[in-house]
Each structure stands twice: as C-alpha cells, then as structure tokens.
Design a protein around this motif. Structure first.
Motif, PDB file in Angstrom:
ATOM      1  N   LEU A 139       0.818  -1.217   0.000  1.00 10.13           N
ATOM      2  CA  LEU A 139       0.000   0.000   0.000  1.00 10.13           C
ATOM      3  C   LEU A 139       0.855   1.271   0.000  1.00 10.13           C
ATOM      4  O   LEU A 139       0.355   2.364  -0.266  1.00 10.13           O
ATOM      5  N   PHE A 201      -3.951   0.610  -5.465  1.00 10.65           N
ATOM      6  CA  PHE A 201      -5.351   0.962  -5.276  1.00 10.65           C
ATOM      7  C   PHE A 201      -6.245  -0.221  -5.670  1.00 10.65           C
ATOM      8  O   PHE A 201      -7.219  -0.532  -4.978  1.00 10.65           O
ATOM      9  N   LEU A 204      -6.074  -2.662  -2.899  1.00 10.82           N
ATOM     10  CA  LEU A 204      -6.886  -2.223  -1.762  1.00 10.82           C
ATOM     11  C   LEU A 204      -8.355  -2.580  -1.993  1.00 10.82           C
ATOM     12  O   LEU A 204      -9.030  -3.099  -1.102  1.00 10.82           O
ATOM     13  N   CYS A 205      -8.850  -2.305  -3.203  1.00  9.75           N
ATOM     14  CA  CYS A 205     -10.260  -2.573  -3.505  1.00  9.75           C
ATOM     15  C   CYS A 205     -10.546  -4.066  -3.542  1.00  9.75           C
ATOM     16  O   CYS A 205     -11.553  -4.534  -3.005  1.00  9.75           O
ATOM     17  N   MET A 207      -8.919  -6.381  -1.997  1.00 11.94           N
ATOM     18  CA  MET A 207      -8.838  -6.850  -0.622  1.00 11.94           C
ATOM     19  C   MET A 207     -10.158  -6.575   0.109  1.00 11.94           C
ATOM     20  O   MET A 207     -10.690  -7.451   0.798  1.00 11.94           O
ATOM     21  N   ALA A 208     -10.678  -5.357  -0.059  1.00  8.32           N
ATOM     22  CA  ALA A 208     -11.946  -5.011   0.584  1.00  8.32           C
ATOM     23  C   ALA A 208     -13.059  -5.913   0.067  1.00  8.32           C
ATOM     24  O   ALA A 208     -13.893  -6.390   0.844  1.00  8.32           O
TER      25      ALA A 208
END
Lengths: 323, 279
Positions: A139, A201, A204-205, A207-208
């Motif tokens: 990240l 990014f 991150l998405c 992963m979410a």
C-alpha cells in the motif's frame, strides 16, 4: 437557527445511489439543505461554474490578447471544435496522436494494475507469516505523494546515473546505456511508473471485496475438485464483480486523465511518444496561451469520457442482470 | 483447504516479484538520501561509499525548501480541516434525512471527482484572476485560492466515506438522544461524531494527502511566494545540475508524514471502502 421536529429517517440498509424509496415519513425540513449548503457552494464555485465557463470559453477566440478583458473576446462559434477535430489540420492531427497514445497507455496500465491487484489480493487471502507486513508494503506507493514517487523514478531512469541502466549494463542485457525519458522508451517508462502507482489501489479494492467472500465457498469448490484457476474463475471473480465494475471504471478515468505522472516524470513537457492528452491540452493552453482552443479540447475529452462511461455502465449492468 | 505445492510456489514467486517491484524505488530513495554527492554523480551504486546525512542539511539551502514546506503544511492542514468539517455536515444530512435532491446531490458530487482536472483548470484560473481583479481578494497565486480548490477535491470522497460510517451507527442512539431533548446539532456532536472518530480521522488524513500531493493546480495557481512542495520539488529535480542525493532526501522527508499517517489508518480506509463496495 432552524429548529426541527423531524425524527431521523427510520433505519435503512441503503446507501446513496441505490435508488431505494423511503419507508418512513418524509421530513419537510430546511435543515438538510442548510447542512449541505457549504458543500454545494464550494462544488459550484470550483467544479460546476468553471465547467459552464469552460464550455463558453470553447466558443470564443481567447488568446493572450483577450486574457485581461475576456468579455471582449470575439465569438467564433464552433471554429475551435473544427480545428480540434479536423484530423488533417495540424491541431487535430497532434491531438489524435495524443489520443491514441493515451488509449494505449490507459489500456495497458489499467489491465496490468488490475491484474497485479487481483493476484496480490488473492494470494494474501490466507494467513501466513509476514502477510500484514506485505500488505502494508504494497500500500505504500499509494500513500506516497505522487511527485516524491515519480521524481524517484526519474532518478532511476537517468541515463548515466540511474539504477535501470546500471542493472542493464552489469547484467549484459544492454551494451550501451539507452535513454529512457526521451524517444520511444519514454512510453514504457511512463507505463511502469503508472502501474507502480495505481496497482496498490486495485489491491486495496480487491482486498476489501474479498473480505465478503465466505470461506465456505472455497471449501465447497475445493471439495468439488476445483483447482486454483477454477476457484478463481468460479468463485473469486463472480464475487468480485461489483467491486471490479467500479474499480475498472475509476482506474480508467484516473489513468486517462493522468497529468501528474508525465508532468513530473518528464519535467513539464512530455516527449511525443508519451504525450498524454492532459499534458497535450495543458501545453496547448498554457504554452501557446490559446485558451479557447484548449477549452474546446477539454470539452471534447469530457464528452468522450461521458460516452465511454455511459456505455460501460450500460454493458456491465446488463451483463450483471443476465448473469 | 490445503494448498498444493504448485500453488504455494506460484504464490511465492508472484509475491516476491511484486515485492521487488514495490521496494526498488523505495530503496533507491532511502539509500540515495544518505549518499554523499560524489556517489550520485557517477554510475548508480547500490550502497553509499560512506553513509552521510549531509544531504538532509544541504537541501534546505539549495532551494527554498523551508518555504515550500510551510506553504504545503498550511494549505494542506487548513484544506483538510475545513473539508472534513463541511463533509461532516453534508454526510449527516445525507445519512439521517430524507429530502428532495438527496440522490442527485450524492451522484453529482461523486461524479465531479471523475472529471479531468484540466477541464476546470483553465476556467478556474481565469475566474480566480478576474475575481481578484474585480474584488481585490487574492485568489490566484495565493494560498487562499489553493485551500479553496483543494478542499473541494477531497470533499466528494470524504462525504461518501463519512456517510458510510454514519449509516453504520444505529439510529436507536439518535432517538435516545432526542428523547432526552437533544436537537439535531447536539445529536450530531454528542452522539454521532464521538462514535465515528476513527472515520473522521481517516477522512482527515485522506483530505490532507490529497492536498499534499496535488501537482496540476499547484503548477498553475502558485507563484514564488505561494509555491508548494509539489512544484518546488519538481523544480529541484529538473535543474541543470541535479543533486540527486538532496532531491531524494527531500522526497523522503515530505513523504514520511503522509505515508505514516496512511499506513497507521489503513484498516479504516479498507473499512470505508468495504462499506461502499458492499452496498
């Protein structure tokens, strides 16, 4: 102070954008508008009004001679647009070139960023030692200020002092030191920096999104004998579909409009091979001081993006309904 | 579920490659910042011949880095605080009230973030210049103008994330406060905000990061006095004779606060994104 007797809306699971109708009373209060007023006023000043002004500017002859008193700028109708879209004229020809460079750049950057983000997300799903360390590390590029990151890449790409050429010459992959920030190589240099900055990014998405996939689904697929690729295709990707729909659109818009990466990497002016559309419009406006022309290009860009976005949402939503 | 040997190895290979890709520039930044000037003027070296912190001293006098830093700090902090304050009220309205135009507001605000910056850069530039000429309020080339511009950049996402947080706070708490006679403002400040502190902090860091890293508007809307780090550092790196050790040291110094802030709060960002993603 506006006093209100309204109770808050009853608990509802919806968030904005779902278009769900209300179940409870509809408070007829001025308070919400008052609360929104500062946000609306600022959005009007910085986004909406300039956009309207921009459309107006695009039908004016607005160069350095009219800039002090731009109410006196002559109306030229669609002349700026004609020059912009005439692919045989000098302005249109360069713009078209820049457009194709941007399309290539965006396709490759979005594709690679999404792929990297997906695999990092999938491989970090199950716990192992060092997992949270890797997550934090991945990240970091996203958190770094864009100019600090890109300047570091500029250093890496330096012909005589950079890491890349040192690596290439010591390993014997290249005999002499190529230039990376001018000429044909500049496109690939730009692409690498772009992917480095945007794949976190996507990660991150993803992963979410993966947090909502119940592990029983994988267990069940594994019992059915599904290998890695089958699980990816039949469980992970379908479950990630809503995330991917938004993620790819956002990545597309960001990358297509990317100004920062080339601007910092090439120090204000991009070589022809890496002349992204934002840089092109910026230079057409601020170097030549032809604001009318620059505005026409911006409006044309916006229209293009709106059409692509609308088409994308139409196709992906339909596919989602059929799925 | 067991992992086959092939899977384990492909996981290791992919993660190793991604780690190398991610780490290389970070390593270049760190190691070059502690090199003496001589080391960065010839071919690249993996390690400094002798570690030196001279670059961290020299960078302040080669360019007016101190002034850029103060400008960036001022602009980013004010923009972050004002943006979050405005976002809190807007998110409260969207989360707790049903009113005409609620959908339109949410969609419009979010979509402005998708537009090319270059589109409103030119008009905004002219609006600021002309407003300044007409009213005497300095907007162009001033820190005020930058603050106003930047806070609108972070507003859409801040509102969106805060709506997610506020929605997750049970309305029973509001109702209990109202039974006690609290008005909407007291409900917001005494019930909702204390519960949403992590979200508010995450959004503040996000707004700060947005302003801290902005390049395009800074390059047009600032002059020598209001120049921020984004433009200042870039000028530093494009001089005729670049002192790469100093540039790397300066990049490191300006990165540490935002990277630390982001990484400390990363799980709140993931939570905010998840709230938006699962809708």
């Amino acid at each position: 102070m506006v006093t209100t007797t309204t109770a808050p809306a009853p608990a509802r699971p919806s968030t904005p954008g779902t278009g769900r109708t209300k179940k409870g009373r509809l408070p007829r209060s001025k308070l919400p508008y008052l609360l929104l007023l500062p946000a609306i006023a600022l959005e009007l000043l910085v986004h909406v009004v300039p956009m309207v002004v921009g459309v107006w500017m695009s039908v004016l002859e607005l160069t350095q001679f009219q800039i002090r008193d731009w109410s006196a700028a002559p109306f030229v109708g669609l002349d700026n647009y004609k020059a912009t879209l005439d692919v045989n004229g000098p302005v249109g020809k360069e713009l078209l070139h820049s457009f194709w460079v941007t399309v290539m750049y965006t396709t490759l950057s979005v594709g690679l960023s999404w792929l990297f983000g997906l695999f990092a997300g999938v491989y970090l799903q199950r716990p192992f030692p060092g997992r949270s360390l890797l997550r934090t590390l991945f990240l970091t590029p996203y958190a770094l200020p864009v100019y600090a990151a890109v300047i570091t890449w500029t250093f890496i790409f330096q012909r005589d002092t950079g890491l890349l050429n040192e690596l290439l010459t010591t390993t014997g992959l290249a005999d002499d030191r190529p230039f990376w920030l001018i000429g044909g190589n500049s496109f690939w240099a730009l692409l690498v920096v772009s992917v480095w900055r945007s794949w976190p990014f996507a990660f991150l998405c993803v992963m979410a999104g993966l947090q909502n996939v119940p592990s029983e689904m994988y267990e069940a697929a594994a019992i059915d004998g599904a290998g890695f690729w089958r699980r990816l295709k039949d469980v992970t990707l379908p479950m990630l579909r809503p995330v991917n729909q938004v993620l790819i659109l956002v990545l597309f818009l960001w990358t297509f409009n990317d100004f920062n990466t080339p601007f910092v990497l090439f120090g204000g002016s991009a070589p022809e091979q890496a002349d992204l559309i934002s840089i092109h419009i910026y230079r057409s406006s601020f170097i030549t001081w032809n604001f009318g022309q620059g505005s026409a290009m911006s409006v044309a860009l916006l229209l293009f993006l709106l059409i692509v976005t609308a088409g994308y949402l139409l196709v992906t939503n339909r596919r989602r309904e059929h799925a | 579920m067991r992992e086959t040997a092939a899977e384990r190895w492909s996981r290791r290979v992919v993660l190793t490659l991604l780690t190398l890709f991610t780490v290389t520039p970070l390593y270049v930044m760190l190691s070059s910042a502690v090199k003496p000037l001589r080391d960065v003027q010839g071919a690249f070296t993996w390690l400094p011949t002798r570690p030196s912190f001279q670059a961290f001293v020299d960078m302040w006098s080669t360019v007016p880095l101190g002034r850029y830093l103060v400008n960036s700090l001022l602009v980013s902090s004010v923009a972050a605080v004002v943006s979050v304050a405005i976002a809190i009220f807007a998110a409260f309205a969207v989360s707790r009230y049903r009113f005409r135009g609620r959908q339109v507001f949410s969609v419009t605000v979010l979509s402005t973030q998708m537009f090319p910056g270059i589109l409103f850069l030119l008009p905004l530039f002219l609006i600021y210049v002309n407003l300044g000429n007409a009213t005497g309020i300095e907007l162009y080339a001033s820190r005020t103008g930058l603050v106003i511009t930047y806070l609108t950049f972070s507003l859409p996402f801040s509102i969106w994330m805060l709506v997610g947080y506020f929605d997750s706070i049970p309305r029973g708490l509001d109702e209990a406060a109202q039974v006690d006679g609290a008005g909407p403002m007291r409900t917001l400040f005494q019930v909702i905000l204390p519960t949403a502190i992590p979200g508010v902090v995450a959004v503040t860091v996000y707004a700060f990061m947005t302003a801290w890293g902005e390049v395009l508007f800074a390059s047009v809307m600032t002059d020598e006095n209001s120049r921020t780090l984004a433009v200042g550092l870039q000028g530093y790196a494009t001089q005729y004779n670049v002192y790469w050790n100093q540039v790397m040291a300066a990049s490191l110094v300006v990165s540490i606060p935002v990277v630390a802030g982001f990484l400390m709060l990363q799980r709140y960002f993931v939570a905010g994104l998840t709230a938006g993603a699962v809708k």
